[in-house]
Design an enzyme around this catalytic site. Structure first.
Site, short mmCIF file in Angstrom:
data_model
loop_
_atom_site.label_atom_id
_atom_site.label_comp_id
_atom_site.label_asym_id
_atom_site.label_seq_id
_atom_site.Cartn_x
_atom_site.Cartn_y
_atom_site.Cartn_z
CG HIS A 58 -10.90 -0.93 9.47
ND1 HIS A 58 -10.33 -1.84 10.32
CD2 HIS A 58 -10.18 -1.02 8.32
CE1 HIS A 58 -9.33 -2.47 9.72
NE2 HIS A 58 -9.22 -1.98 8.50
CD GLU A 89 -10.52 -1.53 13.77
OE1 GLU A 89 -9.31 -1.78 13.90
OE2 GLU A 89 -10.96 -0.87 12.83
CG ASP A 140 17.69 -1.87 -2.25
OD1 ASP A 140 17.46 -0.96 -3.08
OD2 ASP A 140 17.51 -3.07 -2.50
CB ILE A 185 -0.95 -0.01 1.21
CG1 ILE A 185 -1.94 -1.17 1.08
CG2 ILE A 185 -1.71 1.32 1.31
CD1 ILE A 185 -2.80 -1.40 2.31
NE ARG A 214 -5.35 -4.72 10.79
CZ ARG A 214 -5.81 -4.60 9.57
NH1 ARG A 214 -5.87 -3.40 9.01
NH2 ARG A 214 -6.21 -5.66 8.89
#
Length: 327
Positions: free
Chosen positions: A285, A266, A181, A158, A238
């Site tokens: 959410h 949540e 990297d 994402i 989260r």
């Protein structure tokens, strides 16, 4: 998967395509793999199409599914049902995580642009004054997306999609990810920086790291305190990644703002101040696939199923060697 999930994800066209691809009963939707109907189906099954609510595919379940060779998941994470026993059997696994990443990244892009434009502040101010006497150029003198600095925490699936969507805008993008990297960062067009520098110097910080034991509480009190006055934290990952108490203190003070699609817990207690703070956009959410976006996940899963039936490798396999780094 749960029957309600199947009804939401697979429309009539998707079900027709499913039955064209494989020998299946689209009316057989299982959320319990121990009953007679489940055991009979598992005895013949070569592939499982799974979704939210799928129980764990543990050794006991796999013993009843001797022909099982693949799992095609219609949602994102497979950690709730794919077990070590699946890898030991050599079962191939794929998920629609890439499809689910699209709406999350779109939500995040909108949140970044609105945060820098100070849309919430403009809305509240306009609601109060309700006339044309306010000079909004003065009131919102610090607003705008020109040459703002956006910090991305986690070059995940994402996170990378968000970076891609940000490319057309006049923004500088910083990224902090221990697995990114320098060559990858250059290819993405971003500047890799340590986490403290990212929080210290970004106008908007967006969290896209996976929730793992090593990332719980990653966004600490010290990092939040280092954010510039007026900066915005966006979390569509989260809630457990962020020190919730420290975040609430910063938000109650009004020093920073936040767009929070996830929290810890949540669902916040009904008395939480975050529901009413003017500097917080709190959503339940919804950044991931909702409504007609569920069809994208169905299409992706069916594309993968078509590859499998044609003997073609999955486009987006889940690999056991990446298990410790994925959500």
């Amino acid at each position: 998967m749960r029957p309600a999930v199947a009804a939401a994800i697979f429309d009539a066209e998707s079900r027709r395509r499913l039955t064209d691809l494989v020998d299946t009963d689209p009316g057989l939707v299982l959320e319990d793999l121990s009953g007679p109907a489940a055991r009979a189906a598992l005895a013949e099954a070569e592939v499982l199409v799974t979704g939210w609510g799928c129980p764990p595919l543990d050794e006991q379940v796999l013993r009843t599914a001797p022909r099982l060779r693949a799992v095609v998941h219609t949602a994102g994470s497979v950690k709730g049902h794919v077990t070590e026993a699946c890898w030991q059997r050599g079962i191939q696994v794929t998920s629609a995580a890439a499809a689910n990443a699209v709406p999350v990244a779109e939500f995040t892009l909108a949140a970044i642009l609105f945060a820098n434009k100070q849309v919430l502040r403009a809305r509240d101010g306009y609601r109060r004054v309700r006339d044309g006497s306010t000079d909004w150029h003065v009131r919102l003198a610090e607003a705008g997306n020109y040459r703002r600095r956006v910090g991305i925490v986690g070059a995940s699936r994402i996170g990378r999609r968000v970076i891609e969507l940000l490319r057309p805008f006049d923004l500088e993008v910083l990224v902090s990810d221990p697995f990114l990297d320098p060559d990858e960062a250059a290819a993405l067009g971003v500047r890799p920086v340590p986490l403290p520098e990212l929080f210290r110097s970004s106008d908007v910080v967006s969290v896209h790291a996976p929730w793992l034991p090593s990332t719980e509480g990653l966004v600490s009190r010290a990092l939040l305190a280092a954010m510039p006055d007026g900066a915005t934290l966006i979390n569509t990952a989260r809630g457990a990644l962020v020190d919730q108490q420290a975040l609430e203190r910063e938000l109650v003070s009004g020093r920073i703002g936040a767009v929070l699609d996830v929290t810890s817990p949540e669902v916040l207690p009904t008395g939480s101040s975050l529901y009413d703070l003017p500097n917080v956009l709190l959503t339940p959410h919804i950044a991931g696939s909702m409504g007609n976006e569920l069809r994208r996940m169905a299409d992706f899963a069916l594309d993968e199923l078509e590859r499998w039936t044609g003997g073609i490798p999955f486009l987006d396999p889940v690999r056991p060697d990446a298990w410790d780094r994925i959500a």
